[in-house]
Every structure is written in structure tokens, then in C-alpha cells.
Design an enzyme around this catalytic site. Structure first.
Site, mmCIF file in Angstrom:
data_model
loop_
_atom_site.group_PDB
_atom_site.id
_atom_site.type_symbol
_atom_site.label_atom_id
_atom_site.label_comp_id
_atom_site.label_asym_id
_atom_site.label_seq_id
_atom_site.Cartn_x
_atom_site.Cartn_y
_atom_site.Cartn_z
ATOM 1 N N LEU A 47 -2.336 0.422 -9.689
ATOM 2 C CA LEU A 47 -2.877 1.110 -8.524
ATOM 3 C C LEU A 47 -1.755 1.883 -7.836
ATOM 4 C CD1 LEU A 47 -5.298 -1.376 -6.703
ATOM 5 C CD2 LEU A 47 -5.892 0.846 -7.665
ATOM 6 N N ASP A 48 -2.029 3.121 -7.428
ATOM 7 C CA ASP A 48 -1.050 3.918 -6.695
ATOM 8 C C ASP A 48 -0.723 3.248 -5.365
ATOM 9 O OD1 ASP A 48 -0.987 5.869 -8.644
ATOM 10 O OD2 ASP A 48 -2.584 7.046 -7.716
ATOM 11 N N PRO A 49 0.447 3.538 -4.806
ATOM 12 C CA PRO A 49 0.809 2.937 -3.503
ATOM 13 C C PRO A 49 -0.228 3.176 -2.409
ATOM 14 C CG PRO A 49 2.752 3.891 -4.515
ATOM 15 C CD PRO A 49 1.582 4.276 -5.387
ATOM 16 N N MET A 50 -0.838 4.372 -2.352
ATOM 17 C CA MET A 50 -1.809 4.658 -1.292
ATOM 18 C C MET A 50 -3.125 3.899 -1.480
ATOM 19 S SD MET A 50 -3.532 8.380 -2.134
ATOM 20 C CE MET A 50 -5.082 7.983 -1.331
ATOM 21 N N ALA A 51 -3.388 3.428 -2.690
ATOM 22 C CA ALA A 51 -4.659 2.777 -2.993
ATOM 23 C C ALA A 51 -4.647 1.308 -2.593
ATOM 24 C CB ALA A 51 -4.969 2.908 -4.478
#
EC number: 5.4.99.25
Length: 324
Positions: A47-51
Site C-alpha cells: 500500500l502506498d504511504p497515502m493509502a
């Protein structure tokens, strides 16, 4: 009184984390290594950091199960901002284009709903340049940060559901930094946007950032992702997930290794003798099974994942080898 033997795999299994925003998946693994006092921790489905949302983490022998875990489908809730495109196809990137407010005003809700029909079913999708896909052994996002111009070929994905929950319209007075030739700059006081909250069910390997980008391009206004929450990975949902801070305070498995195999695969009941054979890496007589099954002993332990190969029922992953 006979004391039952200790289960050496009692600390093996899966932890379903509700990942917070602002952290990489690797950051989560690091925190869980400290919380569970083990180095044998790994994750599946970055998962991306923003997610935020469902992140599957394996512990001890559960790390080896991650490679066999059935997670062919994923579900997300997201917010797509139409009218603005960025270098990374999400809010973390630099804005590169803005649509004129008058253009956005002419884009009605019906047109947006209609556009979604072009992104359902089996489609070809071009992953974002800053994805984790490896190109000649190096991840795409690393090449981009090194100044390379990365082109990732489109690949097939499937969108089973792509639905709009809400459409909101607003304005943004921030001055865009760069513009593309296709979408001319708009005055700072006329930079508008349309935010759409959506839910997506898709095949593994689908990029929701790319979906946001492509929807914006299809509507000729640009688009990027501003919010992403993964709500399910295969059979695991947010109902299974625990907040990371709660796991740090009370490190517990979400599912044992036995429960993990049984949740992910149809089961095959076997005898104690057959369980002993599978634990030794031996094969069984075929049962006319289709696909992979979790072979479960009479005591409820999932011994192995098995699959028919010719005239034998062979193991593809031994969860409980006799050597343990």
C-alpha cells in the site's frame, strides 16, 4: 496427567493490519517486528504511504504462506479529483494541469457516470510511473526519482465494480506549477475541481491511481487520486483488521496458520496417516479435485496445500512439516 505437546507453530500466522496513512508497508513490517519480537515478518500487497486499510502481514511460517495466499481480488474506497492532473497520478505529486472552470461546469454528473462504463470489465491499464513494478530489475519509482523517463506497457486488469457514491464540486485557488499542452492553464481564481467518491472491486494488480488518471483523460479534464482506502484483499476485510497502534500495545495474530489456510482455500479432510505422509513431503492418491485445497487433519490442523498433479495428490506448500 499427560501434558499435550506445545504447538511450535502457535506464533505463525497472519496479522491483518488497518494501515494508517503516512507510512510505507515496510514501516509497518518494522513496527510489527519489534512488537512481536521476531525478524520473520513480511507483507503482501504493498500500500502506498497515502493509502490506508487492509494490509496482510505474515509472521514466522506465515511469511512462507504469503506466496500461496489467494488474493485475486481487491476492493477499495477512493476519492478521485477531476480537473487536475499530477506527476504521480495522486495528491503526492506536482500538479501539471488544470481544466478551466467553465469546462468543468459543462461536465455534468450524467457524463461522469457514463464515463465509468468504459472502465468496467476487462481493460488494458498503464501503471503509474511511480509504481513498484520492476523494469530490468529496478523499481519504476526508483528510476523516475533518478531522472529517467519511464514508460510502463499497459497490461490487462479486470474491474468488476466501479461505482460512484457522491459527486462534489469546488474551486481551488492554488496556482498550478506546470501545465501540459493538452490542457491549458486556468486563472488562479478559476481553478475548479470535481471530487467523486467511488468504490472499486478489481483484480489484483490494478492501480487505482491509474484509474483516476485515465478517467480524467477520458473526460479531457485530467484527474488524480486524493484518497485511497483498501477495504478487502481476497477473503480478508476491514472487519478482520486491527489498527497498528493496537497491535503494538497487544501483539496478537489475526489468524493462526491453520485458520489462514482454511480461510483462503476449500478444505479436504484427511486421515492422521495421510497427514503424517503430507508432513513428510509425500504424496497421496488423487481425489479428482479441482484446484488447490487445504488438507486438514482430524485435529483441525491444516497440514498442507495440495493439488492434483497427474496421478498423485501432491503438496504445493507444507504448512506443518514433520521436521518442526
Amino acid at each position: 496427567m499427560t501434558i499435550p505437546p506445545k504447538d511450535l507453530l502457535s506464533s505463525s500466522g497472519l496479522v491483518i493490519v488497518d494501515k494508517p496513512a503516512g507510512m510505507t508497508s515496510h514501516d509497518v513490517v518494522g513496527k510489527l517486528r519489534r512488537a512481536f519480537s521476531t525478524r520473520r515478518v513480511g507483507h503482501a500487497g504493498t500500500l502506498d504511504p497515502m493509502a490506508t486499510g487492509v494490509l496482510i502481514v505474515g509472521l514466522e511460517r506465515g511469511t512462507k504462506f504469503l506466496a500461496h495466499m489467494v488474493a485475486s481480488t481487491k476492493s477499495y474506497s477512493a476519492t478521485i479529483r477531476l480537473g487536475q492532473a499530477t506527476t504521480t497520478d495522486d495528491k503526492e505529486g506536482t500538479r501539471i494541469s488544470c481544466a478551466d472552470a467553465n469546462v468543468l461546469a459543462q461536465l455534468d454528473d450524467a457524463a461522469i457516470h457514463d464515463a465509468l462504463t468504459h472502465f468496467r470489465g476487462q481493460i488494458m491499464q498503464r501503471p503509474a510511473k511511480v509504481s513498484a513494478i520492476k523494469i530490468n530489475g529496478k523499481r519504476a519509482h526508483e528510476r523516475v526519482r533518478a531522472g529517467e523517463d519511464v514508460v510502463i506497457p499497459a497490461r490487462p486488469v479486470e474491474i468488476m465494480r466501479f461505482e460512484i457514491l457522491e459527486i462534489r464540486r469546488g474551486t481551488d485557488t492554488a496556482v498550478p506549477v506546470e501545465y501540459s499542452d493538452e490542457i491549458p492553464p486556468a486563472p488562479a481564481d478559476e481553478v475548479g475541481f470535481i471530487d467523486i467518491d467511488v468504490e472499486v472491486d478489481c483484480s489484483s494488480g490494478t492501480y487505482i491511481r491509474s484509474l483516476a488518471r485515465d478517467l480524467g483523460e477520458h473526460l479531457n479534464v485530467g484527474g488524480h487520486l486524493t484518497q485511497l482506502r483498501r477495504t478487502a484483499v481476497g477473503p480478508f476485510t476491514l472487519d478482520d483488521a486491527l489498527p497498528l497502534d493496537a497491535l503494538e500495545e497487544n501483539p496478537v495474530l489475526s489468524l493462526s496458520l491453520d485458520e489462514s489456510l482454511i480461510r483462503c482455500y476449500p478444505t479436504l479432510e484427511i486421515t492422521e496417516a495421510e497427514a503424517a505422509d503430507l508432513a513428510k513431503g509425500q504424496w497421496l492418491q488423487p481425489r479428482k479435485l479441482t484446484g488447490v485445497h487445504a488438507a486438514v487433519a482430524p485435529n483441525g490442523q491444516a497440514i498442507a496445500l495440495v493439488k492434483e498433479q497427474g496421478k498423485r495428490l501432491a503438496s504445493v506448500f507444507v504448512a506443518r512439516p514433520s521436521t518442526l
